[in-house]
Design a protein around this motif. Structure first.
Motif, short mmCIF file in Angstrom:
data_model
loop_
_atom_site.label_atom_id
_atom_site.label_comp_id
_atom_site.label_asym_id
_atom_site.label_seq_id
_atom_site.Cartn_x
_atom_site.Cartn_y
_atom_site.Cartn_z
N PRO A 86 0.85 -1.19 0.00
CA PRO A 86 0.00 0.00 0.00
C PRO A 86 0.89 1.25 0.00
CG PRO A 86 -0.62 -1.52 1.75
CD PRO A 86 0.71 -1.96 1.24
N THR A 87 0.62 2.16 -0.91
CA THR A 87 1.42 3.38 -1.01
C THR A 87 0.62 4.45 -1.74
OG1 THR A 87 3.36 4.37 -2.09
CG2 THR A 87 2.50 2.37 -3.08
N PRO A 88 0.80 5.72 -1.32
CA PRO A 88 0.11 6.78 -2.05
C PRO A 88 0.63 6.92 -3.48
CG PRO A 88 1.62 7.69 -0.42
CD PRO A 88 1.58 6.21 -0.20
N ALA A 89 1.79 6.30 -3.74
CA ALA A 89 2.38 6.37 -5.08
C ALA A 89 1.94 5.18 -5.95
CB ALA A 89 3.90 6.39 -4.96
N GLY A 112 4.08 -0.22 5.12
CA GLY A 112 5.15 0.74 5.40
C GLY A 112 4.56 1.97 6.07
N ARG A 113 5.42 2.82 6.61
CA ARG A 113 4.98 4.08 7.18
C ARG A 113 5.04 5.13 6.07
NH1 ARG A 113 1.83 2.95 10.26
NH2 ARG A 113 1.80 5.00 11.21
N TYR A 114 4.44 6.33 6.29
CA TYR A 114 4.24 7.24 5.19
C TYR A 114 5.54 7.56 4.42
CZ TYR A 114 3.13 11.07 2.17
OH TYR A 114 3.00 11.87 1.08
N GLU A 115 6.63 7.84 5.15
CA GLU A 115 7.83 8.21 4.40
C GLU A 115 8.29 7.04 3.53
OE1 GLU A 115 7.28 10.67 7.90
OE2 GLU A 115 7.27 8.53 7.49
N GLU A 133 1.95 -2.30 -6.22
CA GLU A 133 1.96 -1.10 -5.36
C GLU A 133 0.61 -0.43 -5.56
OE1 GLU A 133 6.34 -0.21 -6.92
OE2 GLU A 133 5.71 1.30 -5.47
N LEU A 134 -0.20 -0.36 -4.49
CA LEU A 134 -1.59 0.06 -4.63
C LEU A 134 -1.95 1.22 -3.72
CD1 LEU A 134 -3.29 -3.47 -4.74
CD2 LEU A 134 -2.76 -1.98 -6.68
N SER A 135 -2.78 2.12 -4.26
CA SER A 135 -3.27 3.26 -3.48
C SER A 135 -4.79 3.17 -3.33
CB SER A 135 -2.94 4.57 -4.21
OG SER A 135 -3.64 5.66 -3.60
N LEU A 136 -5.30 3.54 -2.15
CA LEU A 136 -6.76 3.57 -1.93
C LEU A 136 -7.35 4.87 -2.48
CD1 LEU A 136 -7.63 2.18 1.59
CD2 LEU A 136 -7.52 1.01 -0.61
N GLY A 137 -6.52 5.88 -2.60
CA GLY A 137 -7.05 7.16 -3.06
C GLY A 137 -6.04 8.27 -2.80
N ASP A 138 -6.38 9.46 -3.27
CA ASP A 138 -5.41 10.56 -3.19
C ASP A 138 -5.56 11.31 -1.88
OD1 ASP A 138 -5.92 11.13 -6.73
OD2 ASP A 138 -4.48 9.85 -5.66
N TYR A 139 -5.12 10.65 -0.82
CA TYR A 139 -5.08 11.30 0.50
C TYR A 139 -3.94 10.66 1.29
CZ TYR A 139 -8.06 7.20 1.01
OH TYR A 139 -8.58 5.94 0.92
N VAL A 140 -3.59 11.28 2.38
CA VAL A 140 -2.40 10.84 3.12
C VAL A 140 -2.78 10.09 4.40
CG1 VAL A 140 -0.29 11.61 4.27
CG2 VAL A 140 -1.09 12.79 2.20
N LEU A 141 -2.27 8.88 4.50
CA LEU A 141 -2.39 8.12 5.75
C LEU A 141 -1.00 8.10 6.40
CD1 LEU A 141 -4.38 5.11 4.23
CD2 LEU A 141 -5.33 7.00 5.56
N ASN A 142 -0.92 7.67 7.64
CA ASN A 142 0.39 7.60 8.30
C ASN A 142 1.10 6.28 8.03
OD1 ASN A 142 0.48 10.16 9.42
ND2 ASN A 142 -0.84 9.54 11.10
N GLY A 143 0.35 5.34 7.43
CA GLY A 143 0.99 4.05 7.16
C GLY A 143 0.05 3.17 6.36
N GLY A 144 0.53 2.00 6.00
CA GLY A 144 -0.24 1.11 5.14
C GLY A 144 -1.28 0.26 5.86
N1 LIG Z 1 -0.87 7.44 2.51
C1 LIG Z 1 -0.27 6.19 2.68
C2 LIG Z 1 0.84 6.05 3.51
C3 LIG Z 1 1.43 4.79 3.69
C4 LIG Z 1 0.91 3.69 3.04
C5 LIG Z 1 -0.21 3.83 2.23
C6 LIG Z 1 -0.80 5.07 2.04
C7 LIG Z 1 -1.97 5.20 1.14
C8 LIG Z 1 -2.56 4.16 0.45
N2 LIG Z 1 -3.61 4.71 -0.21
C9 LIG Z 1 -3.64 6.02 0.04
O1 LIG Z 1 -2.63 6.33 0.90
#
Ligand SMILES: Nc1ccccc1-c1cnco1
Length: 232
Positions: A86-89, A112-115, A133-144
């Motif tokens: 899981p990653t915002p990228a 992973g954690r956000y950084e 490598e997958l994103s749930l959407g265009d917002y910031v979480l602190n980790g996966g």
């Molecule tokens: N912001 C994040 C930070 C760490 C791991 C995943 C994400 C994420 C996944 N989908 C959106 O954000």
């Protein structure tokens, strides 16, 4: 299906023992192992991150613990691994992705954690395993972790035998059965609530007319809220 989750916050996944996923585990349809990444650290402080090369704010997750954790999961696997990071990228996680992953035999979620995790771990995964490598959407979480909980629920409910009535999967938002339209509005008893009644058509017993009304509602709702989903 076997699901492995690697995280420095394993307690995040206690909710997986509840509800739908919990029932699937109890039925033996899926098996979930949550691994504490710190198991594969060897210093007194169980260090999993460090400052980024090149400078910048935040910390990056060190490669060594990840390498050993993934080696462990691989060594104890029965078949091929599909690693999900899981990653915002990442590319968008969609219902189609959920269906694709519901057909896999073993999923490994690397939280992973956000950084982020040292890129060499991600490259190692792409070289060694099927890796998304997958994103749930265009917002910031602190980790996966939160993203992983959402993806696990979306995926597991599609695994054969998990949902009692598979037909219900066909009429949901974003399901193929509805040509990826948003779901129509739903009503149940009582027929009148705080002065609000139920659309007469739904009480008519005319199933063809009800199906037509529901499709009209789904199309109108999709046009209003998610026009990009309409293919006509
Ligand atoms: N912001 C994040 C930070 C760490 C791991 C995943 C994400 C994420 C996944 N989908 C959106 O954000």
């Amino acid at each position: 299906m076997k699901i492995d989750i690697i995280s420095i916050f394993p307690d995040y996944f206690a909710p997986l023992s509840l509800s739908l996923v919990g029932k699937a585990i109890a039925k033996g349809i899926i098996d979930v192992d949550v691994h504490d990444l710190r198991t594969w650290t060897h210093d007194r402080h169980h260090t999993t991150d460090d400052t980024p090369y090149g400078g910048g704010a935040g910390m990056v997750m060190k490669p060594e613990p990840w390498g050993e954790a993934l080696d462990h999961v691989e060594a104890t696997a029965d078949g091929p691994l599909t690693v999900i990071i899981p990653t915002p990228a990442g590319r968008p996680f969609t219902q189609a992705t959920a269906y694709e992953l519901a057909a896999k035999s073993q999923l490994v979620f690397a939280c992973g954690r956000y950084e982020g995790i040292d890129q060499r771990v991600i490259d190692h995964c792409h070289d060694r395993y099927e890796t998304l490598e997958l994103s749930l959407g265009d917002y910031v979480l602190n980790g996966g972790e939160v993203a992983t909980l959402a993806m696990v629920e979306a995926i597991v409910r599609l695994v054969p035998g998990v949902i009692g009535n598979p037909r219900s999967l066909l009429e949901e938002s974003h399901s193929d059965g509805q040509d990826a339209l948003l779901e129509y509005p739903n009503y149940t008893k009582p027929p009148l609530w705080r002065g609000r009644s139920v659309p007469e058509i739904l009480l008519s017993g005319n199933h063809a007319a009800i199906a037509a009304w529901r499709r009209e509602q789904a199309t109108a709702r999709t046009r209003a809220r998610r026009p990009e989903l309409l293919t006509d």
